[in-house]
Design an enzyme around this catalytic site. Structure first.
Site, mmCIF file in Angstrom:
data_model
loop_
_atom_site.group_PDB
_atom_site.id
_atom_site.type_symbol
_atom_site.label_atom_id
_atom_site.label_comp_id
_atom_site.label_asym_id
_atom_site.label_seq_id
_atom_site.Cartn_x
_atom_site.Cartn_y
_atom_site.Cartn_z
ATOM 1 N N GLY A 334 0.832 -1.221 -0.133
ATOM 2 C CA GLY A 334 0.064 0.054 -0.031
ATOM 3 C C GLY A 334 0.960 1.317 -0.031
ATOM 4 O O GLY A 334 0.636 2.309 -0.814
ATOM 5 N N GLU A 337 7.563 3.489 4.129
ATOM 6 C CA GLU A 337 7.798 4.473 5.009
ATOM 7 C C GLU A 337 9.241 5.042 4.827
ATOM 8 O O GLU A 337 9.952 5.686 5.594
ATOM 9 C CB GLU A 337 7.597 4.244 6.454
ATOM 10 C CG GLU A 337 8.401 3.080 6.944
ATOM 11 C CD GLU A 337 7.900 1.825 7.024
ATOM 12 O OE1 GLU A 337 8.212 0.980 7.856
ATOM 13 O OE2 GLU A 337 7.011 1.520 6.181
ATOM 14 N N ASN A 338 9.863 4.746 3.548
ATOM 15 C CA ASN A 338 11.136 5.238 3.555
ATOM 16 C C ASN A 338 11.295 6.628 4.109
ATOM 17 O O ASN A 338 10.732 7.525 3.661
ATOM 18 C CB ASN A 338 11.711 5.277 2.104
ATOM 19 C CG ASN A 338 11.115 4.015 1.102
ATOM 20 O OD1 ASN A 338 11.744 2.983 1.408
ATOM 21 N ND2 ASN A 338 10.272 4.240 0.339
ATOM 22 N N HIS A 370 -0.282 6.801 8.547
ATOM 23 C CA HIS A 370 0.469 5.686 8.919
ATOM 24 C C HIS A 370 1.926 5.818 8.512
ATOM 25 O O HIS A 370 2.783 5.450 9.438
ATOM 26 C CB HIS A 370 -0.178 4.339 8.108
ATOM 27 C CG HIS A 370 0.472 2.814 8.602
ATOM 28 N ND1 HIS A 370 -0.116 2.295 9.491
ATOM 29 C CD2 HIS A 370 1.578 2.316 8.243
ATOM 30 C CE1 HIS A 370 0.849 1.096 9.570
ATOM 31 N NE2 HIS A 370 1.603 1.173 8.559
ATOM 32 N N GLU A 371 2.146 6.090 7.287
ATOM 33 C CA GLU A 371 3.515 6.119 6.910
ATOM 34 C C GLU A 371 4.375 7.153 7.830
ATOM 35 O O GLU A 371 5.482 7.214 7.882
ATOM 36 C CB GLU A 371 3.575 6.293 5.510
ATOM 37 C CG GLU A 371 2.867 5.351 4.282
ATOM 38 C CD GLU A 371 3.445 3.957 5.079
ATOM 39 O OE1 GLU A 371 4.429 3.749 5.072
ATOM 40 O OE2 GLU A 371 2.245 3.017 5.044
#
Length: 971
Positions: A334, A337-338, A370-371
């Site tokens: 989806g 999160e880099n 979320h990220e």
């Protein structure tokens, strides 16, 4: 119940050791601990233009030697190390290095003193394919407590399975030309596909990235761009040089090469305490394809607000000077999160303001939240090893609720997330579940635990912990943890330590009790309890007890539990660990107080592993009901004595709004789950939903539909399915007529969702006016002179309308929708159509549609393969067609998708509703014949069989009883 004989082939215990088919243990794939990375300098040239696939790169790694070794062991997959280019030098001490950096005359072009010691490198480099190692052998040993640098050139190819550094193509609708993009997806273990590295989360280092690109492309990485220079040896190519990063894990490195456009969001500006001079700024940009850039406005609006909330919540500033959010046309997850370069599927970042449904907008905000939460939990402080993945994903899932409830309160996301917690209980109630903290070794095993247990269950138990500690204590403990562990790695016990210390300072826990004692029972063992409350209506006391909840199998006895202590207590080697017993905080209210406020969610009673039951005085009022688990802050189910269930039923019928909607939803779900597990009679559960025609809240209705749809799936291939549908029409149609599908300007998001749900159910239960309206709307769309630019169907109702029209239509409707799927400017619009195409009742159309999944020329992207298969499998008429398709093409799917977990997820979508011994035998035979393919994905294989076995038992135990109930009601 038919025994699951196939499970013996996958009998690895959940503590994670992989067992091969000949009974031998597969080798440990962890890196040796001889060396620790300090700094990488990586240059990478991905030639993405016109579908090229070559990668060239150079690599320098500065590392520290912890113990003498004559080998440098790194991860590398599908990379060729140029052996002649390998150089290993001893580096000066840190103090000497600083002195040399100030004297340029003493530094070579590689940054190493000309007089530094060069070690002899032996040829050839060896490769351990199973462990994914490249091993550089040296002529002498690296000395302990010294620093070295290894340098080399390497080559490889762009990956094809949406992991590593992979290429993708898309059609630019404005120019009508094909475009290419190269992007990375490294989590969990795919950085090694792009460059040699020590690819474990605890091996943190700083990185200096350089990316080579053609003139017409732009590149991005985690840090800001420093400069661009033409390549001296490649005409028309440039090097982009990026700032040195903060310490980070390899899985968080990110690169992008594209022709994307961006829009600037409001920067986050932090000021000194005098509020005058600027301290630091984080720039924010949102990137997308040029012809989708007008869909980034929502992300542009909410991202700065979310980042600021998270800084305030954690009391820790975001440490990077920029953050880019990028929507990608091909992406397996989806989002990812880099650090500083967050990548998303287009459906989770972009929103077409002209066609967005309420769920589209909420989903985009949810995933962004979320990220961004990961920038602290996962990036700033990273789990030490993948068994603690939940420290990343559980906290990000929990915190996303806090973000949305503060930044976008209109969604009431905290209320909606309660439904997610119910959903994960379905999987966690199976014997094939796993603990939150579960040992993993092979990369495929790591991929398997990116599941609802690591995300949703973890968030649920974190919410429970926040509740019994109190918000203030919880937040301060988390802030202390983040400040102390920033740029480092952590284990869950370290988190427990910080929270316990704060809890003792705030006197919310006694000194003889700590967070670890409580939370280990939730993270180191699978499953959850059912709390049973049996009241004495004469003396006013209630007997409250706990027992493990299981569905689909006979509950385990105490002697069985002891024998499984080591298996179940993952990560704990204590043989006295009390398995299947929890520290349970039980909150209570009754019909006198009916206190459903957040202040009443603190535990009124604690059950413990040593005290499985307790007695609590709750009053002598014989006509007063009791409800436990206020606002569902505890992760458990609740059962009551028969009289209390009856009082709750009466309250719902009299005035359901006295009970909070979350607790109404949980009463329904608990009742039906307990009935399915043969703990509660089904009539008690059905009595509880008789009030629903008066219900106007989305959450209780959704809870009811979850439970009833399961029954419908079990009945769907029986002669009595019509009786079930008649019952559903009697429940749904009056409410559908009353609630309606006409959206009003003042509708809240939850009201819109309720209208959507009622319309979907009315059409799926064959209510003719609903079907006719859907067909009429779809016909008008088909007849429109400009169907691409003109669609009068309300975005929120498109999913139901498309599915219904295709279901009751034929090839004409299907082919029209298929053509439209390629002309959608919004990724969400395309997803809606792809799902609706699985609603056809024509077997040949469904078979053709499934065949497109494995045809790269069909237009179905690899990221959408699971959506297509799930869409067909969700159709009662397509379920067995989809199952047979996966059986027939199992090995081909493994080859095409390159990921056994993803293929088993597709298989699971086709098997989750199967319920006959014959179908289970087919699954078992498949597993037996594909042992070598599945040996590293055993948990997924076990889950599939456990679900089908549970369905078979449900049919054995409940089908006849439910038919008798339908008889009694005249259906």
């Amino acid at each position: 119940m038919t025994p699951v004989v196939g499970l013996c082939l996958f009998a690895a215990v959940l503590c994670g050791t992989i067992v091969s088919t000949d009974g031998k243990f597969l080798p440990d794939i962890r890196l040796p601990k001889n060396i620790l990375p300090e700094h990488y300098s990586i240059g990478i040239i991905p030639d993405i233009h016109q579908g090229n696939a070559d990668i060239e790169g150079f690599f320098h790694l500065d590392f520290f030697v912890q113990s003498p070794t004559d080998r440098i062991v790194m991860h590398a997959v599908n990379l060729t190390l140029n052996e002649e280019s390998i150089v290993v030098n001893q580096l000066p001490s840190k103090a000497m290095e600083i002195m040399q950096e100030n004297d340029v005359s003493k530094i070579s072009s590689t940054g190493i003193s000309e007089k530094s010691k060069m070690l002899k490198v032996l040829r050839p480099v060896s490769y351990d394919v199973e462990k994914e190692f490249a091993i550089i052998h040296l002529g002498s040993k690296l000395e302990e407590n010294r620093r070295y640098r290894v340098s080399l050139n390497y080559s490889g190819s762009l990956a094809k399975n949406l992991k590593g550094f992979y290429g993708s193509e898309y059609l630019d609708r404005k120019s009508k030309t094909k475009k290419w993009v190269g992007v990375t997806q490294f989590e969990p273990t795919s950085a090694r596909l792009a460059f040699p590295c020590l690819d474990e989360p605890a091996m943190k280092a700083t990185f200096t990235m350089s990316i080579g690109r053609r003139t017409n492309y732009t590149s991005l990485s985690n840090m800001p761009l420093v400069k661009s220079e033409p390549m001296s040896n490649k005409e028309g190519w440039f090097w982009d040089f990026y700032e040195k990063s903060v310490p980070m894990s390899t899985y968080l490195i990110a690169c992008l090469v594209s022709e994307f456009s961006f829009r600037q969001a409001r920067p986050v500006i932090r000021k000194d305490s005098d509020n005058q001079s600027t301290q630091n700024v984080t720039d924010i940009r949102i990137w997308a394809r040029a012809d989708a850039i007008d869909q980034v406005d929502l992300a542009v609006k909410v991202t700065p607000n979310m980042l600021e909330f998270l800084e305030e919540y954690f009391q820790v500033s975001f440490p990077l000077p920029k953050i880019d959010l990028v929507g990608l046309p091909d992406f397996s997850s989806g989002a990812m999160e880099n650090w500083g370069l967050v990548t998303y599927r287009e459906t989770t970042l972009l929103v077409n303001p002209k066609s967005a449904a309420v769920r589209d907008e909420m989903n985009v905000e949810r995933v962004i939240a979320h990220e961004l939460a990961h920038q602290w939990f996962g990036n700033l402080v990273t789990m030490d090893w993948w068994n603690a993945l939940w420290l990343n994903e559980g906290f990000a899932t929990y915190v996303q609720r806090l973000v949305l409830d503060n930044v976008s309160p209109k969604y009431q996301y905290g209320t909606l997330q309660a439904l997610d917690f119910l959903s994960v209980m379905d999987a966690d109630g199976l014997e094939s579940s796993h603990a939150i903290s579960v040992d993993v070794a092979h990369p495929t095993q790591i991929t398997e635990i990116f599941d609802a247990i690591s995300y949703t269950k973890s968030a649920a138990v974190i919410r429970m912990m926040n509740d019994f500690l109190g918000e203030a204590t919880f937040r301060q403990g988390i802030t202390n943890y983040l400040n102390e562990k920033k740029y480092k790695n952590a284990q869950q016990d370290e988190l427990w330590q910080f929270l316990s210390e704060q809890a003792h300072r705030d006197a919310v826990l006694p000194l003889n009790l700590d967070v670890k004692m409580i939370m280990d029972t939730w993270t180191l063992q699978m499953g959850f309890p059912v709390i049973t409350i049996v009241r004495n209506y004469t003396d006013g006391y209630a007997f409250i007890s706990q027992k493990r909840f299981l569905r689909g199998v006979t509950p385990i006895t105490s002697s069985d539990e002891k024998s499984r202590a080591v298996t179940n207590s993952v990560g704990s080697k204590r043989t006295d660990f009390p398995t299947y017993r929890w520290w349970v905080p039980v909150s209570l209210t009754d019909s006198v107080a009916h206190d459903f406020n957040q202040s009443n969610t603190r535990p009124a009673v604690w059950l413990t592993p040593s005290e499985l039951s307790a007695t609590k005085f709750i009053g002598k009022n014989e006509d007063s009901w009791v409800i436990a688990n206020i606002l569902a802050t505890g992760y458990y189910r609740v059962n009551y004595d028969e009289r209390n269930w009856g009082l709750l039923d009466l309250q719902l019928k009299t005035d359901h709004q006295v009970i909070h909607p979350i607790n109404r939803a949980y009463l329904i779900d608990d009742a039906f789950a307990l009935a399915a597990a043969e703990i509660l009679p089904y009539p008690t559960a059905f009595n509880l939903i008789e009030y629903l025609p008066n219900e106007d809240h989305h959450v209780p209705w959704t809870s009811a539909f979850r439970a009833l749809n399961y029954i419908g799936r079990m009945f769907s291939y029986t002669k009595d399915h019509g009786r079930y549908k008649a019952f559903m029409r009697s429940l749904v149609v009056p409410s559908y007529i009353r609630i309606g599908n006409k959206f009003q300007p003042d509708d809240s998001p939850l009201t819109k969702m309720l209208r959507i749900s009622m319309t979907t159910q009315a059409c799926s239960q064959e209510y003719r006016p609903c079907i006719r309206q859907a067909q009429l709307l779809f016909d008008e769309w088909m007849d429109s002179p400009d169907p691409i630019g003109s669609n009068s169907i309300i975005p929120d109702l498109r999913s139901s309308t498309y599915c219904t029209a295709i279901k009751y239509g034929g090839q004409l409707e299907w082919d029209f929708a298929w053509r439209m799927s390629f002309n959608m400017t919004s990724a969400q619009d395309r997803d809606v159509i792809l799902s609706a195409l699985g609603c056809s009742r024509d077997p040949w159309i469904l078979i053709r549609y499934l065949s497109f999944v494995l045809d790269p020329s069909s237009g179905i992207r690899k990221q959408d393969g699971r959506r297509v298969i799930s869409a067909v499998a969700s159709n009662p008429g397509g379920r067995r067609i989809a199952f047979q398709f996966v059986l027939n093409h199992f090995e081909e799917m493994f080859s095409y998708f390159g990921n056994p977990v993803r293929v088993l997820q597709m298989l699971s979508s086709t098997t989750s509703s199967l319920n006959t011994p014959e179908e289970l035998v087919k699954i078992q035979k498949l597993m037996e014949s594909k042992v070598m393919l599945l040996q590293k994905a055993q948990t997924s294989a076990n889950n599939i069989q456990s679900v089908v076995s549970a369905n078979i038992k449900w049919m054995d135990k409940n089908f006849k009883n439910l038919n008798q109930w339908f008889d009694s009601k005249g259906f």
